[in-house]
Design a protein around this motif. Structure first.
Motif, mmCIF file in Angstrom:
data_model
loop_
_atom_site.group_PDB
_atom_site.id
_atom_site.type_symbol
_atom_site.label_atom_id
_atom_site.label_comp_id
_atom_site.label_asym_id
_atom_site.label_seq_id
_atom_site.Cartn_x
_atom_site.Cartn_y
_atom_site.Cartn_z
ATOM 1 N N GLY A 186 0.810 -1.204 0.000
ATOM 2 C CA GLY A 186 0.000 0.000 0.000
ATOM 3 C C GLY A 186 0.842 1.252 0.000
ATOM 4 N N ALA A 187 2.032 1.155 0.591
ATOM 5 C CA ALA A 187 2.908 2.320 0.655
ATOM 6 C C ALA A 187 3.911 2.362 -0.492
ATOM 7 C CB ALA A 187 3.646 2.329 1.995
ATOM 8 N N MET A 188 4.394 1.181 -0.926
ATOM 9 C CA MET A 188 5.520 1.157 -1.863
ATOM 10 C C MET A 188 5.209 0.519 -3.215
ATOM 11 S SD MET A 188 7.465 2.767 0.119
ATOM 12 C CE MET A 188 8.779 2.854 -1.077
ATOM 13 N N GLY A 189 4.007 -0.017 -3.415
ATOM 14 C CA GLY A 189 3.656 -0.566 -4.722
ATOM 15 C C GLY A 189 3.511 -2.074 -4.706
ATOM 16 N N GLU A 190 2.951 -2.608 -5.817
ATOM 17 C CA GLU A 190 2.564 -4.017 -5.860
ATOM 18 C C GLU A 190 3.729 -4.987 -5.744
ATOM 19 O OE1 GLU A 190 0.806 -5.236 -9.534
ATOM 20 O OE2 GLU A 190 1.883 -3.717 -10.667
ATOM 21 N N ASN A 191 4.960 -4.546 -6.022
ATOM 22 C CA ASN A 191 6.107 -5.441 -5.871
ATOM 23 C C ASN A 191 6.410 -5.760 -4.403
ATOM 24 O OD1 ASN A 191 6.521 -5.601 -8.623
ATOM 25 N ND2 ASN A 191 7.916 -3.835 -8.660
ATOM 26 N N TYR A 192 5.708 -5.070 -3.491
ATOM 27 C CA TYR A 192 5.982 -5.270 -2.066
ATOM 28 C C TYR A 192 4.809 -5.932 -1.342
ATOM 29 C CZ TYR A 192 10.088 -2.424 -2.860
ATOM 30 O OH TYR A 192 11.294 -1.943 -3.315
ATOM 31 N N ASN A 193 4.025 -6.714 -2.060
ATOM 32 C CA ASN A 193 3.051 -7.597 -1.408
ATOM 33 C C ASN A 193 3.821 -8.747 -0.764
ATOM 34 O OD1 ASN A 193 0.070 -6.907 -1.943
ATOM 35 N ND2 ASN A 193 1.035 -6.556 -3.960
ATOM 36 N N VAL A 194 3.849 -8.775 0.572
ATOM 37 C CA VAL A 194 4.640 -9.795 1.270
ATOM 38 C C VAL A 194 3.873 -11.109 1.413
ATOM 39 C CG1 VAL A 194 6.126 -8.182 2.495
ATOM 40 C CG2 VAL A 194 3.917 -8.816 3.487
ATOM 41 N N THR A 195 2.549 -11.062 1.280
ATOM 42 C CA THR A 195 1.717 -12.266 1.375
ATOM 43 C C THR A 195 0.908 -12.390 0.089
ATOM 44 O OG1 THR A 195 1.545 -12.042 3.780
ATOM 45 C CG2 THR A 195 -0.075 -13.445 2.700
ATOM 46 N N THR A 196 1.113 -13.486 -0.643
ATOM 47 C CA THR A 196 0.457 -13.660 -1.940
ATOM 48 C C THR A 196 0.021 -15.104 -2.123
ATOM 49 O OG1 THR A 196 2.606 -14.074 -3.002
ATOM 50 C CG2 THR A 196 1.781 -11.802 -3.022
ATOM 51 N N GLY A 197 -0.790 -15.342 -3.139
ATOM 52 C CA GLY A 197 -1.142 -16.696 -3.519
ATOM 53 C C GLY A 197 -0.226 -17.172 -4.633
#
Length: 595
Positions: free
Chosen positions: A394-405
């Motif tokens: 949310g702060a730094m962009g989609e490359n920083y989603n730490v939890t994903t499927g």
């Protein structure tokens, strides 16, 4: 049951205590002055009878007072505040905060006795230099008053009657109330058992039992034994008087000896129920072997018998039984039955419904949706699971989603992938939890709503995991964590709660408590808890099982909390930016909780 209290009318006796300092002392000294007003709330019962089980000459209105510093040091005390010269006028004290406690002198109220009320109370006062501080110490009754009355017609049908009252506190003297006893007794605050023995004109006797559990200081428990309208034992009625703080129990007594049975409220889980029954009255010819606990599915008419030998017997003819093999979300009934071939008695039926075995939503982590740059572990529009993605991506962009499927390397279909990482300026542990992220606290942390609505009682959390810990290389070492360079830990924990928890990992002004300060073993909001921590590498997927330890087996939850993290100390922004935790196929197990 609504609390019913009834002390007799209260009389305020105000004693103005004093000190060793004169009222005319100079206030220019680096000391302070305390004026103590002492008020005792005294019931109007007759205090003139002889005291039993308290020291000879005990007077509950003689008050002992103790003044203590914050470190527990006693600076002044007396056994009779009303007549002690040191308590007349203004008490000279060093500046500071003091605890002032008072109680009826000469007895600690820890035993029972007729006409032995006991009063106690405490307050605090902060004394400042060159200042007169007034403090009011109010004492209230600290034990419980018990009165037993017999209907005058009982004398016409019974030659002897005796009620023995027993405290749940070991060592407290029992007190007996016969037909001619007029005094009231006082007991320490604890559950009380009332055991009545009656002997009729033909010398046949039987007993009745009543337990009163919700007992508080200043209660007045009044038990009235009255003849029933018929030969059978009638019910027990209770009246309350909130203004005078009393319970009045009207208990029906039969003219002839009878057997009375009672089945109590069941503690029903999903596939078993804890049942309790008792014999509340019995004749001298009573045969215990003639008892059976009986139960049935309410859709059926036939009762199943459980012989008394299979029950667990407690005190006062009370029995318990754990009924297993039940069907979830199903209605049952049970009762206690007596049949000796001549006398047949059944208690009233008690009905109960077993809990549903509620399953987790999106337990296989198949459903994910994206809103802007943030991935969410739910189907579109659902709120059940959440993660720390809003703080990182949310702060730094989609490359920083730490939890994903993920599907590549998944256990089955899609799995949850928790990847700790360093997000530009701060370490971010990947997390997955039931509830929702409720906002950010600048760059310091986040506010979370922990838990989703849930009323069942599972006994374990199962699932599949694969963990690869990195060497800790980010953040400052918090208390209890391994030093930098050691292997990181993952954590999975599950809790049943009585409310949703509002937590944060940084100080805030919104009333959210620090998540690191919750005491999972002792917090009264936590009904059950279990956790898994690991710092070893899994080369393959493996199954895990986390049993829940129940702190209460009778309380019912309102929320379920599951929290998973790739870095155990992520709340402190401490861990390894290469730690990875994969999760899949969660499920809740239902059974009998571990003792």
């Amino acid at each position: 049951m609504k609390h019913i209290f009834s002390l007799l009318s209260l009389l305020c006796i105000t004693l103005f205590t004093a000190s060793c300092a004169s009222d005319n002392d100079d206030f220019g000294k680096e000391t302070g002055y305390l004026k103590l007003d002492l008020t005792t709330l005294v019931s109007t019962h007759n205090n003139s009878r002889a005291v039993t089980s308290a020291p000879s000459g005990y007077d509950p209105k003689t008050i002992a007072v103790k003044i203590m510093k914050s470190d527990g040091t006693v600076v002044l005390e007396t056994s009779d505040a009303a007549n002690d010269e040191n308590f007349k006028g203004n008490i000279v004290l060093e500046p500071g905060t003091y605890t002032i406690s008072g109680s009826s002198a000469g007895w600690d109220g820890s035993d029972s006795g007729f006409d032995t009320p006991y009063y106690a109370g405490s307050t605090t006062a902060t004394v400042s230099a060159k200042t007169l501080t007034r403090a009011n110490l109010t004492l209230t009754q600290a034990n419980v008053k018990v009165t037993v009355n017999y209907d005058e017609n009982i004398n016409n049908h019974f030659k002897r009657a005796n009620c023995v009252v027993t405290s749940a506190i070991e060592g407290v003297a029992v007190r007996s109330f016969g037909l001619t006893t007029t005094a009231s007794a006082y007991f320490p605050v604890a559950a009380l058992d009332f055991d009545l023995t009656l002997t009729n004109k033909d010398d046949n006797s039987f007993t009745m039992h009543k337990e009163i559990t919700d007992v508080k200081a200043r209660d007045h428990i009044i038990v009235n034994y009255k003849l029933a309208d018929s030969g059978s034992i009638g019910g027990i009625t209770v009246t309350v008087d909130d203004a005078t703080q009393s319970y009045t129990y009207n208990i029906s007594v039969p003219r002839k000896s009878s057997i009375a049975l009672q089945a109590n409220k069941a503690n029903a889980w999903s596939n078993f129920a804890d049942l309790s029954v008792e014999v509340t009255a019995k004749t001298s010819s009573f045969k215990e072997e003639s008892l059976n606990l009986q139960w049935r599915n309410t859709s059926e008419s036939t009762w199943t018998d459980v012989p008394v030998g299979n029950l667990t017997k407690g005190e006062n003819d009370k029995y318990t039984y754990r009924l297993t093999g039940l069907t979830p979300n199903t209605a049952y009934a049970y009762r206690l039955a007596y049949n000796d071939g001549e006398t047949i008695v059944n208690s009233d039926e008690v009905k109960f419904t077993t809990e549903a075995q509620t399953a987790l939503e999106n337990a296989g982590f198949e459903n994910w949706y994206k809103d802007g740059a943030i991935w969410y572990p739910n189907a579109q529009g659902e709120k059940y699971w959440d993660s720390s993605n809003a703080g990182s991506a949310g702060a730094m962009g989609e490359n920083y989603n730490v939890t994903t499927g993920i599907t590549n390397g998944a256990y089955e279909g899609t799995s949850a992938n928790l990847q700790s990482m360093y997000v530009v300026i701060k370490f971010a542990a990947a997390s997955l939890f039931t509830g929702e992220l409720d906002g950010l606290i600048g760059t310091k942390g986040a506010k979370l709503k922990w838990g989703v609505p849930f009323t069942s009682r599972p006994t374990a959390l199962k699932g599949y995991m694969k963990y690869t810990p990195g060497s800790i290389n980010r953040g400052s070492q918090p208390t209890g964590a391994p030093a930098s360079g050691n292997k990181d830990h993952c954590q999975i924990f599950c809790a049943l709660l009585t409310e949703q928890l509002l937590v944060a990992n940084a100080s805030n002004n919104d009333g959210y408590e620090m998540s690191t300060e919750i005491d999972w073993e002792n917090d009264p909001r936590v009904i059950a808890y279990g956790e898994l921590m690991q710092n070893t590498t899994d080369s393959n997927w493996k199954e895990f099982n986390i049993p829940l330890t129940f702190h209460s087996t009778t309380a019912k939850p309102t929320h379920l909390l599951i929290v998973c993290s790739s870095s155990r100390w992520g709340d402190y922004f401490y861990g390894s930016d290469t730690s990875n935790l994969k999760l899949d196929n969660f499920s809740l197990e239902y059974g009998v909780p571990a003792e």
